[in-house]
Design a protein around this motif. Structure first.
Motif, PDB file in Angstrom:
ATOM      1  N   GLU A 104       1.610  13.358  -2.959  1.00 17.35           N
ATOM      2  CA  GLU A 104       3.037  13.095  -2.886  1.00 17.35           C
ATOM      3  C   GLU A 104       3.400  11.737  -2.327  1.00 17.35           C
ATOM      4  O   GLU A 104       4.494  11.249  -2.597  1.00 17.35           O
ATOM      5  N   GLU A 105       2.546  11.109  -1.577  1.00 19.96           N
ATOM      6  CA  GLU A 105       2.938   9.878  -0.908  1.00 19.96           C
ATOM      7  C   GLU A 105       3.018   8.716  -1.887  1.00 19.96           C
ATOM      8  O   GLU A 105       2.145   8.508  -2.712  1.00 19.96           O
ATOM      9  N   ALA A 106       4.090   7.934  -1.780  1.00 18.81           N
ATOM     10  CA  ALA A 106       4.291   6.790  -2.662  1.00 18.81           C
ATOM     11  C   ALA A 106       3.297   5.687  -2.325  1.00 18.81           C
ATOM     12  O   ALA A 106       2.990   5.434  -1.157  1.00 18.81           O
ATOM     13  N   ALA A 157       4.274  -5.051   6.381  1.00 19.31           N
ATOM     14  CA  ALA A 157       5.122  -5.411   7.517  1.00 19.31           C
ATOM     15  C   ALA A 157       6.228  -4.382   7.665  1.00 19.31           C
ATOM     16  O   ALA A 157       6.889  -4.024   6.684  1.00 19.31           O
ATOM     17  N   ARG A 158       6.423  -3.906   8.887  1.00 19.80           N
ATOM     18  CA  ARG A 158       7.445  -2.912   9.181  1.00 19.80           C
ATOM     19  C   ARG A 158       8.273  -3.393  10.363  1.00 19.80           C
ATOM     20  O   ARG A 158       7.723  -3.894  11.358  1.00 19.80           O
ATOM     21  N   ALA A 182       9.208   3.058   4.800  1.00 24.51           N
ATOM     22  CA  ALA A 182       9.593   1.996   3.876  1.00 24.51           C
ATOM     23  C   ALA A 182       9.302   0.637   4.503  1.00 24.51           C
ATOM     24  O   ALA A 182      10.117   0.102   5.252  1.00 24.51           O
ATOM     25  N   PRO A 183       8.125   0.051   4.205  1.00 22.72           N
ATOM     26  CA  PRO A 183       7.818  -1.280   4.727  1.00 22.72           C
ATOM     27  C   PRO A 183       8.634  -2.355   4.017  1.00 22.72           C
ATOM     28  O   PRO A 183       9.332  -2.088   3.027  1.00 22.72           O
ATOM     29  N   LEU A 184       8.558  -3.574   4.529  1.00 25.54           N
ATOM     30  CA  LEU A 184       9.182  -4.705   3.861  1.00 25.54           C
ATOM     31  C   LEU A 184       8.497  -4.960   2.514  1.00 25.54           C
ATOM     32  O   LEU A 184       7.361  -4.520   2.294  1.00 25.54           O
ATOM     33  N   GLY A 190       0.832  -1.199   0.000  1.00 24.93           N
ATOM     34  CA  GLY A 190       0.000   0.000   0.000  1.00 24.93           C
ATOM     35  C   GLY A 190       0.863   1.245   0.000  1.00 24.93           C
ATOM     36  O   GLY A 190       1.785   1.384  -0.800  1.00 24.93           O
ATOM     37  N   PHE A 191       0.555   2.161   0.920  1.00 22.06           N
ATOM     38  CA  PHE A 191       1.321   3.404   1.009  1.00 22.06           C
ATOM     39  C   PHE A 191       2.679   3.150   1.666  1.00 22.06           C
ATOM     40  O   PHE A 191       2.818   2.282   2.535  1.00 22.06           O
ATOM     41  N   ALA A 192       3.655   3.960   1.245  1.00 16.65           N
ATOM     42  CA  ALA A 192       4.977   3.836   1.846  1.00 16.65           C
ATOM     43  C   ALA A 192       4.964   4.286   3.299  1.00 16.65           C
ATOM     44  O   ALA A 192       5.620   3.689   4.154  1.00 16.65           O
ATOM     45  N   GLU A 193       4.218   5.348   3.603  1.00 17.98           N
ATOM     46  CA  GLU A 193       4.151   5.846   4.973  1.00 17.98           C
ATOM     47  C   GLU A 193       3.159   5.023   5.794  1.00 17.98           C
ATOM     48  O   GLU A 193       2.101   4.620   5.313  1.00 17.98           O
ATOM     49  N   SER A 194       3.518   4.793   7.052  1.00 19.32           N
ATOM     50  CA  SER A 194       2.630   4.068   7.949  1.00 19.32           C
ATOM     51  C   SER A 194       1.471   4.962   8.383  1.00 19.32           C
ATOM     52  O   SER A 194       1.541   6.195   8.281  1.00 19.32           O
TER      53      SER A 194
END
Length: 695
Positions: free
Chosen positions: A244-246, A669-670, A680-682, A217-221
């Motif tokens: 802007e969010e990846a 998963a982070r 940046a999650p796994l 999903g989104f890069a940011e938690s």
């Protein structure tokens, strides 16, 4: 046989990870000999210090790009995960200068302990064996092993003749999560022989190319996004996330890597001596720099508009030998020496932002003494030199030179049922930072005493008490500048003294028919534990963090159980369960030490046959809410991994094809141990095919 000294207290027995190969017999005679935990090697089930081995087959089945990711699912081990290329092991919550990554017994001689965004120069592509020591290995490897050791053996200096005069392996793989292409190969060849003396040549090489990896999903938690919204205002924060969010891909996580080595040995009846030359090149992205920041939260990448990449190079030369010809009181002499010239440039777009250089060498000599009755011992010395400099925008540490000399000894008394071990080390460290006219010297003394007993067949209990001292790293002493990778203005303390740890470790290993189980527990009390903590101030619009001495306590356990369940047709079915936990807090205010892994369990099931192996695994990590200042809580996760290995010619053919499906459910998963966990999650769901051939 892969038996790690970790037992699961979990009641359930379920799935075995693709990396967890099992032998049919749990008997002691198949235990791997551990050489990293002590100069005197011991089988895994008799090691007082918790340690384990990963074999070549297990390592080949994982195929990860970094040491941290390769070992992340080992009991008691996590990873820093600054992207897939820069991921260093975290052992029992300790990392950085307290965990030593060794190249066949000698340090990696790079800049990986300076910052989490710096990759380890030891690439796992050609590893034939990895030994992991959980807990202090300071006595044998110095201050940088205060929290544990990962020792990587790639065999580029042969120590025996290849069977039939030639042997080797080739491996290639493709994966969907990052469109990766990987290839690796190596061989040993007998090139000359005269009587009982032979010359063996070794060659190896690897190549890896990946794109940015996919994420669920989104890069940011959610926690990070909520903190940003609270700072910017609800409406503004939502607009920022939309524009802007990846989403779906972790930006700037691609990598290219290649390397190779040649080596040769003269092998004779009483030992061998050999040399090698190795080069490593990699270009990889440092994720997180494009993300906006939430005020009051210590996360990477809050500043900088340009994508940041690291261009890494290392040239390394090694000598290694073993002589089994007794003289005086010595039975065996082992020598090891390595020199490396390392550099990496941090590229901001096309411009060079910062250059890190490290030229250094390390050598050690060990003498294994003759056995007298039930007594035996080993002694040795180690020298290390590091000439390190950082030049450019992010030169938060001044150029410095460190010289270290250490001597160690250990004594053992062993009967059929009892094993007593005592050891000590003296180490002198001198560090100089010329540009700021600072120089510090430290004299550290470390001791340990262990007792092991085998009260019954297939049952072993060990306890080890230790008092170790660690000299502060140059970064902890001399840093004074912005470190954008961790979004911190780091300030060292040149008055820091020796860090002292007092602790006790226990291990219990038992084998009961088809069931094998081990449990380790540890408790370590630190005096003047050096930690990087926030001050609440800002410098150049970056939060200021200072290295300071604190009293702290680390405690926890690792546990594992393996069971041979039943046979069905040609398949032997086995199961594994493991559990690990660490809690670390500062004693002065009871606050948490930052970036500590949460409670985690792994359950696995495996079915093996001469032609087909089937494996599956479920990894469950709990929420991490016991957090330090400037940290956000980390949500737990459940990862499901599957693998099937096919051997068309049977188990002796040397040809295999593996199909893997990692993170099958595409779970977010982070890692709580990562500076980048909230940006940046796994990687998400991935399918990978690997073709491997041996000759």
């Amino acid at each position: 046989m892969h038996k790690k000294l970790l037992l699961s207290g979990a009641a359930a027995l379920a799935m075995s990870a693709p990396a967890y190969a099992q032998d049919e017999d749990h008997g002691h005679e198949d235990d791997e000999i551990i050489v990293t935990a002590s100069p005197i090697g011991h089988p895994e089930h008799e090691s007082i210090i918790p340690a384990s081995v990963l074999t070549e087959e297990e390592l080949a089945s994982r195929g990860e790009a970094s040491i941290g990711q390769l070992l992340r699912q080992e009991p008691g081990v996590s990873a820093t995960f600054f992207g897939p290329a820069a991921s260093r092991p975290v052992i029992r919550g300790l990392s950085g200068d307290r965990v030593s990554v060794l190249d066949a017994g000698i340090g990696s001689i790079d800049a990986s302990s300076v910052s989490d965004d710096h990759a380890v120069a030891v690439d796992p592509a050609m590893a034939k064996r990895i030994e992991i020591v959980r807990g202090a290995a300071t006595l044998y490897y110095g201050s940088s092993a205060a929290g544990g050791v990962v020792n990587v053996f790639d065999g580029r200096i042969p120590d025996a003749e290849p069977e039939g005069g030639l042997d080797g392996a080739l491996r290639t793989s493709l994966a969907t999560v990052d469109d990766s292409v990987e290839a690796a190969g190596g061989f040993d060849a007998l090139v000359a022989k005269a009587g009982d003396t032979s010359i063996v040549f070794h060659g190896e090489g690897y190549y890896r190319n990946t794109d940015d990896y996919d994420i669920p999903g989104f890069a940011e938690s959610e926690a990070f996004h909520a903190a940003a919204e609270a700072e910017e205002g609800d409406h503004e924060g939502e607009e920022h996330a939309e524009e802007e969010e990846a989403f779906g891909t972790a930006p700037n996580t691609a990598m290219q890597a290649k390397g190779g080595a040649v080596g040769g040995s003269v092998i004779f009846p009483d030992g061998y001596i050999g040399v090698s030359a190795k080069f490593a090149r990699s270009l990889y992205g440092v994720p997180g720099h494009q993300h906006h920041e939430a005020e009051g939260v210590m996360e990477a990448g809050g500043h900088g508009e340009e994508a940041v990449n690291i261009d890494l190079e290392q040239n390394r030369y090694d000598l290694m030998g073993e002589f089994n010809k007794p003289f005086l009181f010595v039975d065996t002499t082992k020598i090891r020496f390595g020199y490396a010239d390392y550099t990496h440039q941090e590229l901001e777009g096309d411009a060079v932002g910062t250059t890190f250089n490290n030229k250094g060498f390390e050598g050690r000599v060990e003498f294994l003494e003759k056995q007298y009755g039930n007594f035996r011992g080993a002694s040795g010395f180690q020298v290390k030199h590091r000439n390190f400099e950082a030049i450019g925008d992010e030169a938060f540490t001044p150029p410095n030179i460190t010289d270290q000399f250490g001597v160690f000894t250990m004594r053992e008394y062993e009967t059929d049922n009892w094993h007593v071990q005592v050891g000590g080390r003296y180490e002198h460290t001198k560090t100089e930072a010329d540009t700021v006219s600072l120089s510090r010297s430290f004299d550290a003394f470390s001791v340990s005493a262990g007792l092991g007993v085998e009260p019954a067949d297939n049952l072993f209990f060990g306890v080890n008490a230790l008092r170790t001292e660690r000299a502060p790293a140059p970064e902890e002493l001399f840093s004074n500048g912005p470190h954008l990778a961790t979004n911190a203005y780091e300030v060292g303390d040149p008055t820091l003294g020796i860090e002292t740890a007092r602790g006790v470790e226990t291990t219990l290993h038992g084998e009961f028919g088809r069931l094998s189980a081990t449990v380790n527990g540890f408790y370590t009390d630190y005096k003047d534990f050096v930690a990087l903590t926030p001050t609440g101030a800002e410098e150049e619009e970056i939060p200021v963090f200072t290295f300071g001495a604190h009293n702290a306590v680390f405690k926890g356990f690792e546990a594992q159980a393996d069971a041979d369940l039943f046979s069905l047709a040609d398949f032997d079915v086995s199961a594994r369960a493991q559990l690990d936990y660490v809690k670390a807090k500062f004693k002065n205010d009871g606050g948490a030490v930052p970036r500590i892994p949460p409670l985690r369990s792994i359950f696995g099931l495996e079915a093996t046959s001469p032609y087909v192996d089937l494996r599956g695994e479920v990894e469950i990590a709990a929420d991490q809410k016991h957090i330090a200042d400037y940290e956000l809580p980390t949500d737990g996760y459940t990862l499901v991994n599957l693998a099937a290995t096919f051997r068309p010619g049977g188990e002796d053919s040397g040809l295999s094809v593996q199909l893997r499906a990692d993170n099958v459910t595409n779970e977010e998963a982070r890692l709580a141990t990562s500076f980048l966990k909230d940006v940046a999650p796994l990687p998400g769901r991935s399918f990978k095919v690997t073709l491997r051939g041996e000759f």
